[in-house]
Scaffold this motif. Structure first.
Motif, PDB file in Angstrom:
ATOM      1  N   HIS A  91      47.747  33.692  34.117  1.00 33.13           N
ATOM      2  CA  HIS A  91      47.379  34.663  33.084  1.00 33.13           C
ATOM      3  C   HIS A  91      47.202  36.081  33.612  1.00 33.13           C
ATOM      4  O   HIS A  91      47.282  36.326  34.817  1.00 33.13           O
ATOM      5  N   ASN A  92      46.933  37.006  32.689  1.00 34.59           N
ATOM      6  CA  ASN A  92      46.584  38.384  33.039  1.00 34.59           C
ATOM      7  C   ASN A  92      45.257  38.412  33.776  1.00 34.59           C
ATOM      8  O   ASN A  92      44.414  37.525  33.615  1.00 34.59           O
ATOM      9  N   ASP A  93      45.057  39.456  34.559  1.00 32.22           N
ATOM     10  CA  ASP A  93      43.786  39.701  35.253  1.00 32.22           C
ATOM     11  C   ASP A  93      43.337  38.515  36.103  1.00 32.22           C
ATOM     12  O   ASP A  93      42.148  38.206  36.179  1.00 32.22           O
ATOM     13  N   LEU A  94      44.288  37.856  36.727  1.00 28.69           N
ATOM     14  CA  LEU A  94      43.957  36.749  37.624  1.00 28.69           C
ATOM     15  C   LEU A  94      43.346  37.345  38.883  1.00 28.69           C
ATOM     16  O   LEU A  94      43.970  38.170  39.545  1.00 28.69           O
TER      17      LEU A  94
ATOM     18  N   ASP B 209      39.282  35.459  43.385  1.00 29.76           N
ATOM     19  CA  ASP B 209      38.388  34.289  43.389  1.00 29.76           C
ATOM     20  C   ASP B 209      39.052  33.094  42.723  1.00 29.76           C
ATOM     21  O   ASP B 209      38.752  31.951  43.056  1.00 29.76           O
ATOM     22  N   GLN B 210      39.938  33.344  41.764  1.00 31.84           N
ATOM     23  CA  GLN B 210      40.660  32.248  41.123  1.00 31.84           C
ATOM     24  C   GLN B 210      41.791  31.734  42.011  1.00 31.84           C
ATOM     25  O   GLN B 210      42.180  30.576  41.898  1.00 31.84           O
ATOM     26  N   ILE B 211      42.294  32.582  42.881  1.00 30.17           N
ATOM     27  CA  ILE B 211      43.328  32.141  43.823  1.00 30.17           C
ATOM     28  C   ILE B 211      42.684  31.287  44.915  1.00 30.17           C
ATOM     29  O   ILE B 211      43.128  30.170  45.162  1.00 30.17           O
ATOM     30  N   ILE B 212      41.649  31.809  45.543  1.00 32.81           N
ATOM     31  CA  ILE B 212      40.910  31.042  46.558  1.00 32.81           C
ATOM     32  C   ILE B 212      39.430  31.408  46.437  1.00 32.81           C
ATOM     33  O   ILE B 212      39.060  32.562  46.619  1.00 32.81           O
ATOM     34  N   GLY B 213      38.624  30.425  46.061  1.00 32.30           N
ATOM     35  CA  GLY B 213      37.194  30.653  45.851  1.00 32.30           C
ATOM     36  C   GLY B 213      36.491  31.118  47.117  1.00 32.30           C
ATOM     37  O   GLY B 213      36.834  30.700  48.226  1.00 32.30           O
ATOM     38  N   SER B 214      35.508  31.976  46.944  1.00 26.90           N
ATOM     39  CA  SER B 214      34.804  32.562  48.090  1.00 26.90           C
ATOM     40  C   SER B 214      34.143  31.515  48.980  1.00 26.90           C
ATOM     41  O   SER B 214      34.003  31.714  50.178  1.00 26.90           O
TER      42      SER B 214
ATOM     43  N   GLY C  78      45.900  39.532  40.989  1.00 24.11           N
ATOM     44  CA  GLY C  78      45.217  39.692  42.264  1.00 24.11           C
ATOM     45  C   GLY C  78      44.088  40.708  42.257  1.00 24.11           C
ATOM     46  O   GLY C  78      43.722  41.239  43.306  1.00 24.11           O
ATOM     47  N   CYS C  79      43.508  40.970  41.078  1.00 20.29           N
ATOM     48  CA  CYS C  79      42.384  41.907  41.018  1.00 20.29           C
ATOM     49  C   CYS C  79      41.157  41.259  41.663  1.00 20.29           C
ATOM     50  O   CYS C  79      41.179  40.101  42.044  1.00 20.29           O
TER      51      CYS C  79
ATOM     52  N   PHE D  11      50.352  44.471  39.631  1.00 14.44           N
ATOM     53  CA  PHE D  11      49.487  43.912  40.670  1.00 14.44           C
ATOM     54  C   PHE D  11      48.305  44.836  40.926  1.00 14.44           C
ATOM     55  O   PHE D  11      48.430  46.059  40.834  1.00 14.44           O
ATOM     56  N   ALA D  12      47.191  44.235  41.290  1.00 15.60           N
ATOM     57  CA  ALA D  12      46.090  45.024  41.832  1.00 15.60           C
ATOM     58  C   ALA D  12      46.605  45.614  43.148  1.00 15.60           C
ATOM     59  O   ALA D  12      47.282  44.928  43.926  1.00 15.60           O
TER      60      ALA D  12
END
Length: 159
Positions: A10-13, A16-21, A61-62, A86-87
């Protein structure tokens, strides 16, 4: 042109959604990559194959500036990330580690997870669902950086 399956997000991914802290404490990307997109699709690391593509909307990637976000995607064999935008820091981090990131305004609206696409980085063209999309063509110097494994690898070769 490399052909691979699409995994659409989705938009504004955010990163943290790619790899949690909580996984940043793991010793390396090999251990982190099994947690990629865990909050959105826990089976993503099992389903994605080398040569597949991640497609996103606006502002992909924001969030934080962690380089592990593009790093886990590359470690899983993702061929490239294609998004509407992209961010800035994600874009730079991806180029730094050698993960192609391509802006393509129309593609994300037309494709879904499971569709197949082809990407020509040198031509800036994506083919999917019988249609050809014009995308941002990376300048030759950026393509050379990617071909060498990213900015870091490129700089290390110059020493």
């Amino acid at each position: 042109m490399p052909t691979g399956a699409i995994f659409k997000f989705h938009n504004d991914l955010d990163t943290d959604q790619i790899i949690g802290s909580q996984y940043l404490l793991l010793p390396d990307l090999e251990e982190m990559k099994v947690h990629t997109f865990e909050s959105l699709d826990p089976d993503f690391p099992k389903k994605v194959k080398a040569g597949d593509y991640v497609v996103g909307g606006e502002n992909f990637g924001c969030g934080s500036s962690r380089e592990q976000a593009p790093g886990v995607l590359k470690a899983l064999g993702v061929e490239a990330v294609i998004a509407k935008s992209f961010a800035r820091i994600f874009f730079r981090n991806a180029i730094n580690i050698g993960l192609p990131v391509i802006v393509c305004k129309e593609l994300p609206d037309d494709v879904n997870t499971g569709d197949v696409m082809e990407l020509s980085l040198s031509e800036g063209i994506v083919k999917a669902k019988g249609k050809e999309y014009s995308c941002t063509k990376l300048p030759e110097y950026m393509q050379n950086i990617l071909n060498q494994g990213g900015l870091i690898a490129s700089l290390n070769k110059e020493e």
